[in-house]
Scaffold this active site. Sequence first.
Site, PDB file in Angstrom:
ATOM      1  N   GLU A 170      48.854  55.983  50.405  1.00 36.52           N
ATOM      2  CA  GLU A 170      50.269  56.013  50.786  1.00 36.52           C
ATOM      3  C   GLU A 170      50.865  54.636  51.046  1.00 36.52           C
ATOM      4  O   GLU A 170      52.027  54.395  50.743  1.00 36.52           O
ATOM      5  CB  GLU A 170      50.485  56.860  52.057  1.00 36.52           C
ATOM      6  N   ASP A 178      46.225  60.782  53.104  1.00 42.05           N
ATOM      7  CA  ASP A 178      45.606  61.164  54.376  1.00 42.05           C
ATOM      8  C   ASP A 178      44.974  62.550  54.316  1.00 42.05           C
ATOM      9  O   ASP A 178      45.337  63.381  53.488  1.00 42.05           O
ATOM     10  CB  ASP A 178      46.641  61.112  55.508  1.00 42.05           C
ATOM     11  N   TYR A 237      40.948  57.666  61.713  1.00 47.72           N
ATOM     12  CA  TYR A 237      42.231  58.348  61.501  1.00 47.72           C
ATOM     13  C   TYR A 237      42.828  58.814  62.827  1.00 47.72           C
ATOM     14  O   TYR A 237      42.128  59.379  63.665  1.00 47.72           O
ATOM     15  CB  TYR A 237      42.019  59.532  60.561  1.00 47.72           C
TER      16      TYR A 237
END
Length: 633
Positions: free
Chosen positions: A12, A84, A288
């Site tokens: 991203e 993600d 994350y």
Amino acid sequence: MSKKVKKYIVVESPAKAKTIKSILGNEYEVFASMGHIIDLPKSKFGVDLEKDFEPEFAVIKGKEKVVEKLKDLAKKGELLIASDMDREGEAIAWHIARVTNTLGRKNRIVFSEITPRVIREAVKNPREIDMKKVRAQLARRILDRIVGYSLSPVLWRNFKSNLSAGRVQSATLKLVCDREREILRFVPKKYHRITVNFDGLTAEIDVKEKKFFDAETLKEIQSIDELVVEEKKVSVKKFAPPEPFKTSTLQQEAYSKLGFSVSKTMMIAQQLYEGVETKDGHIAFITYMRTDSTRVSDYAKEEARNLITEVFGEEYVGSKRERRKSNAKIQDAHEAIRPTNVFMTPEEAGKYLNSDQKKLYELIWKRFLASQMKPSQYEETRFVLRTKDGKYRFKGTVLKKIFDGYEKVWKTERNTGEFPFEEGESVKPVVVKIEEQETKPKPRYTEGSLVKEMERLGIGRPSTYASTIKLLLNRGYIKKIRGYLYPTIVGSVVMDYLEKKYSDVVSVSFTAEMEKDLDEVEQGKKTDKIVLREFYESFSSVFDRNDRIVVDFPTNQKCSCGKEMRLSFGKYGFYLKCECGKTRSVKNDEIAVIDDGKIFLGRKDSESGSPDGRSVEGKGNLSEKRRKGKKGS
């Protein structure tokens, strides 16, 4: 010799791309899609209700060149999609696979940390797009489109302002309004807090509930100068280390310890996850950051134990902790938020991070290390003191540290000392302290405590906590004063309308149940179409796009003539009006709450319980001049 196939990875963000590129070198080209490339159109509803909620997707404005680039990369070689690992990321991956005609291939890679070990393992094990996860995300997106696209225009038309309504945001606004209503209704009760002080220790009078003592009793208690130890119990008390962070606890702790808003915390955490430039290249510092889980990989546990042994000694290493019962609301098997390399101390990291990044990294590093350490141990002494005649008793507890354990890293304030007396022994002199106090309502939410409540009730997900609160603040529905969240006039009026007409949309239990339904779609227990049908049948039966929201509320404000003023809404916004013809404008962001059909302006101070409403006496102003002759506009 066959020509070597070119390999590409799509992520991203440029920062994430740079970190992965520094790991894989020239073996892969890494390209950033800059987030979503496709979504429902902004200019129209984009959901075909006649075709069972078929979404009509469109390339996001400004992303046309990105889409063409992705198509080109897919033609040139092998394309791996590394968005993600949450639902949002899976939906992005699905859209990329669709536009590049690579759906059905094993070209999806996921990882919870951007480290050489994990990234190299991920590229070796691509999988297909998880369509159950995609359907859950699409169902959420369509649900939000139905609510937002239906209700927001009603609000725009009635209030001539860029307002909005939504499943999660409206349920969260309700929490803030409900808490303000509780505070408004709260009637404080006076009571006496009575303590005795001796030898640097404190004990409190033993009563079943807080009570207000009469003057004669207080005089008698005040005269106490000697007590006897009636009971003394000594035991060893262990305090377990805290769990490593998940999204909600990181947001709460960063708010409490660092003063970061939840949005700021997530922005900095994203930077630490995606990577920062160091002498060894672009390196990711944490795993994350959008996760419900406190699970830690065996590899990370072993690394932490090695560091703890090296720095503090083997006696500080925690035993293998029994896996706790998982929370039913956890979305999937993500890891906790932790450092990618525990040997990267905050001091070392500080060479590459800015001030705020270092503060957040240090918080995450210390919390993770503490979670892998032994419990702290204290000698706990519980004691009861009584007057010689046994009429009054005082209880107290004191802790004496035996072993600091995890508190070596994660500092915790505790009431420590020693109780040097034995049962039957006299304690003298004692100083009696009598304080007259009032019971207090629950405090208003802070950003941190609101996130905690959202998580407890199952409203939203780790990826939406920060954006939901930020949206409510930006829309002017809530206001932050000295860290506490208050509902505003516009927030309260909108909530009153939604509660009366769309109680399900703003219901906390309904919103939580909807999140549960989405989880079941992801788990394959329900279909997205069933969830959408059930919701739409209920919603469409009460929705009226031509709704007129009438703003006409009695208020707690008095006019200079002595009569009660009413809140209304006109050409120039909210204003107060009186039968005598006087008016006064009020700002959208003035604090207000509606209770039993009446709107209370100003605020009730939760510390003192005293009202803080502002008088409108003699406040003729520009809006009054504008409205002259337009009463009731």
